[in-house]
Design a protein around this motif. Structure first.
Motif: not given
Length: 125
Positions: A86-98
């Motif tokens: 249920h944890v996703r990293k949005p495309s283009g987000a900076k490292p570690g941001f979910v």
């Protein structure tokens, strides 16, 4: 990153910066592992590497999430937890941001003595 062992013998991974957080969450963790993070407070990503653990491991992992966050000196720190799937990293987000959903929230007060009592190793990753 740090690897702790819970009182139940379960591995708990803790990222110590945004790159380690990204590595722990997106590379090491499995879909059914449990992910924890302080709610709306910058801090470490914490992963319980098991699908079968008890309340003690969950509490200790929540302690780690609160301890390795900007709320370390606070009491009753909200810690969200959910499955990695249920944890996703949005495309283009900076490292570690979910972003995440399906979470539950625990409230813990960071306890130095408990953290120091958990066996831990520092891993390169």
């Amino acid at each position: 990153m740090h690897q702790f062992t819970s009182s139940e013998g379960i591995d708990i991974l803790v990222g110590k910066n945004n790159l380690q957080n990204e590595y722990v969450t997106n590379r090491l963790a499995s879909a059914n592992d449990t992910w924890l993070h302080t709610k709306d407070i910058p801090g470490s990503h914490v992963v319980i590497r098991s699908t079968d653990f008890g309340e003690a491991t969950l509490e200790e992992a929540a302690q780690l999430a609160a301890y390795f966050s900007q709320a370390k000196e606070s009491s009753s720190v909200p810690v969200d937890y959910t499955y990695i799937r249920h944890v996703r990293k949005p495309s283009g987000a900076k490292p570690g941001f979910v972003i995440y959903d399906h979470q539950k929230t625990l409230f813990v007060t960071p306890n130095d003595d408990l953290i120091k009592s958990l066996p831990s190793t520092i891993k390169n990753g």
